[in-house]
Design a protein around this motif. Sequence first.
Motif, PDB file in Angstrom:
ATOM      1  N   THR A   1       0.621  -0.812  -0.025  1.00 21.10           N
ATOM      2  CA  THR A   1       0.227   0.224  -0.718  1.00 21.10           C
ATOM      3  C   THR A   1       0.942   1.041  -0.269  1.00 21.10           C
ATOM      4  O   THR A   1       2.031   1.308   0.680  1.00 21.10           O
ATOM      5  CB  THR A   1      -0.676  -0.093   1.191  1.00 21.10           C
ATOM      6  OG1 THR A   1      -1.989  -1.283   1.229  1.00 21.10           O
ATOM      7  CG2 THR A   1      -1.935   1.409   1.369  1.00 21.10           C
ATOM      8  N   MET A   2       0.254   2.250  -0.815  1.00 22.67           N
ATOM      9  CA  MET A   2       1.155   3.177  -0.768  1.00 22.67           C
ATOM     10  C   MET A   2       1.103   4.000   0.700  1.00 22.67           C
ATOM     11  O   MET A   2      -0.426   5.045   0.510  1.00 22.67           O
ATOM     12  CB  MET A   2       0.931   4.347  -2.116  1.00 22.67           C
ATOM     13  CG  MET A   2       2.112   5.302  -2.883  1.00 22.67           C
ATOM     14  SD  MET A   2       1.739   5.837  -4.549  1.00 22.67           S
ATOM     15  CE  MET A   2       1.674   4.759  -5.383  1.00 22.67           C
ATOM     16  N   ASN A   3       1.710   4.511   0.604  1.00 19.29           N
ATOM     17  CA  ASN A   3       1.189   5.907   1.800  1.00 19.29           C
ATOM     18  C   ASN A   3       1.586   7.173   0.932  1.00 19.29           C
ATOM     19  O   ASN A   3       2.275   7.528  -0.029  1.00 19.29           O
ATOM     20  CB  ASN A   3       2.292   5.748   2.822  1.00 19.29           C
ATOM     21  CG  ASN A   3       3.775   5.869   3.017  1.00 19.29           C
ATOM     22  OD1 ASN A   3       4.390   6.565   2.374  1.00 19.29           O
ATOM     23  ND2 ASN A   3       4.090   5.631   3.885  1.00 19.29           N
ATOM     24  N   GLU A   4       1.444   8.334   1.954  1.00 14.97           N
ATOM     25  CA  GLU A   4       1.600  10.054   1.523  1.00 14.97           C
ATOM     26  C   GLU A   4       3.193  10.164   0.653  1.00 14.97           C
ATOM     27  O   GLU A   4       3.432  10.454   0.221  1.00 14.97           O
ATOM     28  CB  GLU A   4       0.984  10.320   2.835  1.00 14.97           C
ATOM     29  CG  GLU A   4       1.247  12.404   1.735  1.00 14.97           C
ATOM     30  CD  GLU A   4       0.496  13.588   2.565  1.00 14.97           C
ATOM     31  OE1 GLU A   4       0.360  14.282   2.714  1.00 14.97           O
ATOM     32  OE2 GLU A   4      -0.482  12.771   4.273  1.00 14.97           O
ATOM     33  N   GLN A   5       4.290   9.734   1.819  1.00 19.56           N
ATOM     34  CA  GLN A   5       5.850   9.683   1.502  1.00 19.56           C
ATOM     35  C   GLN A   5       5.604   9.541   0.202  1.00 19.56           C
ATOM     36  O   GLN A   5       6.670  10.048  -0.663  1.00 19.56           O
ATOM     37  CB  GLN A   5       5.832   9.168   2.790  1.00 19.56           C
ATOM     38  CG  GLN A   5       7.693   9.460   2.764  1.00 19.56           C
ATOM     39  CD  GLN A   5       8.409   9.530   4.204  1.00 19.56           C
ATOM     40  OE1 GLN A   5       8.123   8.814   5.435  1.00 19.56           O
ATOM     41  NE2 GLN A   5       9.774   9.523   4.298  1.00 19.56           N
TER      42      GLN A   5
END
Length: 73
Positions: A1-5
Motif C-alpha cells: 500500500t502506498m502512503n503519502e510519503q
Amino acid sequence: TMNEQDLTQRFAIAITRWRKRLNMNAREFAEYIGTSENTIYNYESGRCMPQLYTAMLIAEKLGTSLDGLIHGD
C-alpha cells in the motif's frame, strides 16, 4: 500500500523525469506548467506535493493522465 510519503517521492521523481524529457530547466518548466520555479524545486525535492486539482492540471498540460504522470507513460 502506498502512503503519502511514497506518493510524494513518486511525484518528485515523475516531475523531474518529465522536465528532463522536455529538455527544460526548472524556470522553463515552471512557466510551461504555470507555476513558480520555487514550486518546481519543492516538488522535485519532495518537500511538497500539489493539491489534487493542481496535479490534474499539470498532467493535462503534459498530455497525460494523473496516473500516467505518477507512474510514467
